[in-house]
Enzyme design. Sequence first.
Site, PDB file in Angstrom:
ATOM      1  N   HIS A 189       0.830  -1.207   0.000  1.00  0.00           N
ATOM      2  CA  HIS A 189       0.000   0.000   0.000  1.00  0.00           C
ATOM      3  C   HIS A 189       0.861   1.252   0.000  1.00  0.00           C
ATOM      4  O   HIS A 189       0.623   2.203  -0.738  1.00  0.00           O
ATOM      5  CB  HIS A 189      -0.936   0.002   1.215  1.00  0.00           C
ATOM      6  N   LYS A 216      -9.855  -7.911   8.030  1.00  0.00           N
ATOM      7  CA  LYS A 216     -10.530  -8.213   9.289  1.00  0.00           C
ATOM      8  C   LYS A 216     -10.398  -7.028  10.230  1.00  0.00           C
ATOM      9  O   LYS A 216      -9.444  -6.252  10.127  1.00  0.00           O
ATOM     10  CB  LYS A 216      -9.967  -9.483   9.937  1.00  0.00           C
TER      11      LYS A 216
END
Lengths: 179, 280
Positions: free
Chosen positions: A39, A104
Amino acid sequence: MSKTIELTTPLTDEVLSGLKAGDAVLISGDVYTARDAAHRRMVEALDRGEALPVDLKGKVIFYAAPTPAPPGKVIGSIGPTTSYRMDPFTKRLLDLGLKGMIGKGKRAPEIMEALKAHRAVYFGAIGGIAALMSRCITKVEPIAYADLGPEAIVKLTLNKLPVVVIGDTRGGNLYESLP
Amino acid sequence: MREIPADKITEIVKGLFIAANLELEEDVVKSIEDCRAVEDSPIASHVLDKILENAQVAKEESLPLCQDTGLALLFVELGQDVHVTGSDFHGAIEEGVRRAYANGYLRKSICDPLTRLNTGDNTPAVIHTEIVPGDKIRIIAMPKGGGSENMSGATMLVPAAGEEGIKNYVIEMVKKAGPNPCPPIIVGVGIGGDLEKAVILSKKALLRKAGERNPRDPRLARMEEELLAVINALGIGPQGYGGRTTALAVHMEMMPCHIASFPVAVNIQCHVARHKEAVI
């Protein structure tokens, strides 16, 4: 648990807008792994005005870094990592048309809000069942950033990966609807 | 003086990290089964079923239980009558970690904190060594996942905070962690010593068999029960999807501290609570 919905990527706006927080979904088709270092590197590339190694328009990112594939297997163990660490980078990728994220845990309120504006969905997969989950991966193709080791971007072909909708396109948030 | 060759230590460490990553200890499995028996929410039951199924699949297929095969953490008790031969002691352990993560197809998860570039072999390990009487070496290997470690922390309370202060901090940490550390969790609590000793105690507390009460201090054994009840009443549940099982256990360890201090540390362990030990 409600009825299970089966989806295949790419996920269209029409399909996504029909999902609501709490829905159990089985995802099939291609998704891309990217987590912390990938990222950061993608956003640094955008800052320099460069194109990304993957066109994210309409795509799904799986916040995951698998274990190496032992001989005879397509992939090692794989499962979601905690999503909030990707929050500082996520809006930039949503701006490029990213439509789904599998991870999650809780995310920043502004990310949950941004899902609405971008008509994107945040899916949760169960953490710590990675041997079992590896059975849902039928193909692995390296895409970029091989020097990041396990954090490299790879294309995974999924066969019915079980997830739950945590954040939907209408502002629904599974964690907030819990007692 | 007993001589132990360094390469023996290397082979033992390698074996421990591979085994710990593939096989969940019986006490953890039992503790998850016990929680499954009292869950009534369908989604909580489903998550616990999948966790138990995963433990089976990992063992049968020799795959890691979790893709996060951890930072290599070791607690070593080195007998003072042992002489390690052939190489240096810590080097032998690091080599064992290297071989485990390469030959065992485990994920290499260690990187430079600033560049975030992977070291490529899962070293350096974090090694806590204690010199003890005797001529044996006890090695405990604990692959520790990043997600649960990230939800851990320490605080320096004022002595007046008392038991309530400990409880409030533990509950605050568990609430703040929510779904992130992959509940059901084991909560390790370290009290006393100084800042880093409290943290080490909180991590050592995780080495106890899941759900075993503190055997030395009845005050801690009582607080463990009380905290577990409060934590499981929070309703965070398996994977944070709601339910009765937020924690499998609370384990507390304590030692005396400075008259001015009251250090408390919380180390959170995910449901893939892995550790294996060997005595050489």
